[in-house]
Design a protein around this motif. Structure first.
Motif, PDB file in Angstrom:
ATOM      1  N   LYS A 280     -73.013-158.293  62.254  1.00 52.13           N
ATOM      2  CA  LYS A 280     -74.103-158.504  61.303  1.00 52.13           C
ATOM      3  C   LYS A 280     -74.314-157.266  60.444  1.00 52.13           C
ATOM      4  O   LYS A 280     -74.133-156.143  60.884  1.00 52.13           O
ATOM      5  N   LYS A 281     -74.722-157.522  59.209  1.00 54.77           N
ATOM      6  CA  LYS A 281     -74.912-156.455  58.232  1.00 54.77           C
ATOM      7  C   LYS A 281     -75.919-155.409  58.714  1.00 54.77           C
ATOM      8  O   LYS A 281     -75.715-154.208  58.544  1.00 54.77           O
ATOM      9  N   GLU A 282     -77.005-155.850  59.316  1.00 46.59           N
ATOM     10  CA  GLU A 282     -78.043-154.929  59.801  1.00 46.59           C
ATOM     11  C   GLU A 282     -77.493-154.005  60.889  1.00 46.59           C
ATOM     12  O   GLU A 282     -77.769-152.806  60.889  1.00 46.59           O
ATOM     13  N   LEU A 283     -76.702-154.528  61.795  1.00 43.69           N
ATOM     14  CA  LEU A 283     -76.122-153.711  62.859  1.00 43.69           C
ATOM     15  C   LEU A 283     -75.134-152.693  62.283  1.00 43.69           C
ATOM     16  O   LEU A 283     -75.107-151.534  62.711  1.00 43.69           O
ATOM     17  N   LYS A 284     -74.346-153.114  61.301  1.00 41.58           N
ATOM     18  CA  LYS A 284     -73.420-152.181  60.638  1.00 41.58           C
ATOM     19  C   LYS A 284     -74.192-151.028  60.006  1.00 41.58           C
ATOM     20  O   LYS A 284     -73.779-149.874  60.087  1.00 41.58           O
ATOM     21  N   ARG A 285     -75.325-151.352  59.379  1.00 38.86           N
ATOM     22  CA  ARG A 285     -76.134-150.328  58.725  1.00 38.86           C
ATOM     23  C   ARG A 285     -76.694-149.354  59.753  1.00 38.86           C
ATOM     24  O   ARG A 285     -76.692-148.139  59.546  1.00 38.86           O
ATOM     25  N   ILE A 286     -77.164-149.867  60.870  1.00 39.06           N
ATOM     26  CA  ILE A 286     -77.737-149.015  61.920  1.00 39.06           C
ATOM     27  C   ILE A 286     -76.677-148.071  62.477  1.00 39.06           C
ATOM     28  O   ILE A 286     -76.924-146.863  62.634  1.00 39.06           O
ATOM     29  N   ILE A 287     -75.490-148.607  62.768  1.00 41.18           N
ATOM     30  CA  ILE A 287     -74.405-147.754  63.279  1.00 41.18           C
ATOM     31  C   ILE A 287     -74.062-146.685  62.254  1.00 41.18           C
ATOM     32  O   ILE A 287     -73.898-145.508  62.600  1.00 41.18           O
TER      33      ILE A 287
ATOM     34  N   PHE B 183     -76.117-138.231  63.582  1.00 42.90           N
ATOM     35  CA  PHE B 183     -75.545-137.499  64.714  1.00 42.90           C
ATOM     36  C   PHE B 183     -74.528-136.457  64.250  1.00 42.90           C
ATOM     37  O   PHE B 183     -74.460-135.361  64.796  1.00 42.90           O
ATOM     38  N   ARG B 184     -73.731-136.808  63.237  1.00 43.75           N
ATOM     39  CA  ARG B 184     -72.747-135.851  62.704  1.00 43.75           C
ATOM     40  C   ARG B 184     -73.456-134.647  62.094  1.00 43.75           C
ATOM     41  O   ARG B 184     -73.079-133.501  62.336  1.00 43.75           O
TER      42      ARG B 184
ATOM     43  N   ALA C 168     -74.792-132.334  64.642  1.00 46.11           N
ATOM     44  CA  ALA C 168     -73.716-131.572  65.277  1.00 46.11           C
ATOM     45  C   ALA C 168     -73.121-130.521  64.336  1.00 46.11           C
ATOM     46  O   ALA C 168     -72.219-129.789  64.723  1.00 46.11           O
ATOM     47  N   HIS C 169     -73.630-130.473  63.100  1.00 49.87           N
ATOM     48  CA  HIS C 169     -73.164-129.518  62.083  1.00 49.87           C
ATOM     49  C   HIS C 169     -71.664-129.657  61.820  1.00 49.87           C
ATOM     50  O   HIS C 169     -70.945-128.662  61.726  1.00 49.87           O
ATOM     51  N   LEU C 170     -71.230-130.907  61.705  1.00 48.70           N
ATOM     52  CA  LEU C 170     -69.828-131.187  61.402  1.00 48.70           C
ATOM     53  C   LEU C 170     -69.727-131.859  60.044  1.00 48.70           C
ATOM     54  O   LEU C 170     -70.587-132.672  59.688  1.00 48.70           O
ATOM     55  N   THR C 171     -68.679-131.545  59.317  1.00 48.68           N
ATOM     56  CA  THR C 171     -68.400-132.274  58.078  1.00 48.68           C
ATOM     57  C   THR C 171     -67.706-133.578  58.459  1.00 48.68           C
ATOM     58  O   THR C 171     -67.233-133.754  59.584  1.00 48.68           O
ATOM     59  N   GLN C 172     -67.626-134.477  57.498  1.00 53.57           N
ATOM     60  CA  GLN C 172     -66.902-135.720  57.744  1.00 53.57           C
ATOM     61  C   GLN C 172     -65.448-135.413  58.103  1.00 53.57           C
ATOM     62  O   GLN C 172     -64.887-136.022  59.016  1.00 53.57           O
ATOM     63  N   LYS C 173     -64.868-134.464  57.400  1.00 53.80           N
ATOM     64  CA  LYS C 173     -63.463-134.117  57.657  1.00 53.80           C
ATOM     65  C   LYS C 173     -63.294-133.531  59.052  1.00 53.80           C
ATOM     66  O   LYS C 173     -62.358-133.890  59.771  1.00 53.80           O
TER      67      LYS C 173
ATOM     68  N   LEU D  96     -66.219-141.201  69.284  1.00 51.99           N
ATOM     69  CA  LEU D  96     -67.252-140.566  68.463  1.00 51.99           C
ATOM     70  C   LEU D  96     -68.410-140.102  69.338  1.00 51.99           C
ATOM     71  O   LEU D  96     -68.911-138.982  69.180  1.00 51.99           O
ATOM     72  N   ALA D  97     -68.815-140.949  70.262  1.00 50.50           N
ATOM     73  CA  ALA D  97     -69.920-140.602  71.162  1.00 50.50           C
ATOM     74  C   ALA D  97     -69.586-139.358  71.975  1.00 50.50           C
ATOM     75  O   ALA D  97     -70.422-138.460  72.131  1.00 50.50           O
ATOM     76  N   GLU D  98     -68.361-139.281  72.469  1.00 51.98           N
ATOM     77  CA  GLU D  98     -67.949-138.122  73.264  1.00 51.98           C
ATOM     78  C   GLU D  98     -67.952-136.854  72.418  1.00 51.98           C
ATOM     79  O   GLU D  98     -68.480-135.822  72.836  1.00 51.98           O
ATOM     80  N   ILE D  99     -67.389-136.920  71.229  1.00 55.12           N
ATOM     81  CA  ILE D  99     -67.332-135.753  70.337  1.00 55.12           C
ATOM     82  C   ILE D  99     -68.737-135.304  69.954  1.00 55.12           C
ATOM     83  O   ILE D  99     -69.025-134.098  69.929  1.00 55.12           O
ATOM     84  N   LEU D 100     -69.615-136.260  69.665  1.00 58.93           N
ATOM     85  CA  LEU D 100     -70.959-135.942  69.195  1.00 58.93           C
ATOM     86  C   LEU D 100     -71.959-135.762  70.337  1.00 58.93           C
ATOM     87  O   LEU D 100     -73.146-135.518  70.100  1.00 58.93           O
ATOM     88  N   LYS D 101     -71.461-135.900  71.578  1.00 62.57           N
ATOM     89  CA  LYS D 101     -72.280-135.696  72.776  1.00 62.57           C
ATOM     90  C   LYS D 101     -73.510-136.621  72.799  1.00 62.57           C
ATOM     91  O   LYS D 101     -74.641-136.187  73.015  1.00 62.57           O
ATOM     92  N   LYS D 102     -73.224-137.885  72.541  1.00 61.70           N
ATOM     93  CA  LYS D 102     -74.258-138.927  72.546  1.00 61.70           C
ATOM     94  C   LYS D 102     -73.754-140.093  73.395  1.00 61.70           C
ATOM     95  O   LYS D 102     -72.545-140.332  73.437  1.00 61.70           O
ATOM     96  N   PRO D 103     -74.633-140.821  74.032  1.00 60.51           N
ATOM     97  CA  PRO D 103     -74.160-142.046  74.699  1.00 60.51           C
ATOM     98  C   PRO D 103     -73.773-143.074  73.637  1.00 60.51           C
ATOM     99  O   PRO D 103     -74.382-143.133  72.556  1.00 60.51           O
ATOM    100  N   ALA D 104     -72.748-143.861  73.910  1.00 62.03           N
ATOM    101  CA  ALA D 104     -72.272-144.833  72.936  1.00 62.03           C
ATOM    102  C   ALA D 104     -73.380-145.787  72.492  1.00 62.03           C
ATOM    103  O   ALA D 104     -73.455-146.153  71.323  1.00 62.03           O
TER     104      ALA D 104
END
Length: 72
Positions: A2-9, A16-17, A20-25, A60-68
């Motif tokens: 669903k569009k709303e779930l995509k937006r939330i993610i 979260f990025r 974590a002070h990370l760039t997209q790259k 992504l969750a592991e890298i950003l130290k967040k639960p999935a």
């Protein structure tokens, strides 16, 4: 998905990025994406144009130290 779930993610990934002070790259490279595509792949996730699959979301969750489930 669903569009709303995509937006939330997408919004949570971007937040979260930034926390974590990370760039997209940098995040894309940490995911194992190539130098040429790392930034654009994360950008597509953050704009909701694409949604990471469950394996990528776990990574992504592991890298950003967040639960999935924090992405939802």
């Amino acid at each position: 998905m669903k569009k709303e779930l995509k937006r939330i993610i997408a919004e949570n990934l971007k937040r979260f990025r930034a926390e974590a002070h990370l760039t997209q790259k940098q995040l894309g490279l940490s995911m194992g994406y190539s130098e040429d595509t790392a930034q654009s792949r994360i950008n597509r996730y953050e704009k909701g144009k694409r949604t990471p699959n469950s394996t990528s979301l776990d990574q992504l969750a592991e890298i950003l130290k967040k639960p999935a489930n924090a992405f939802f």
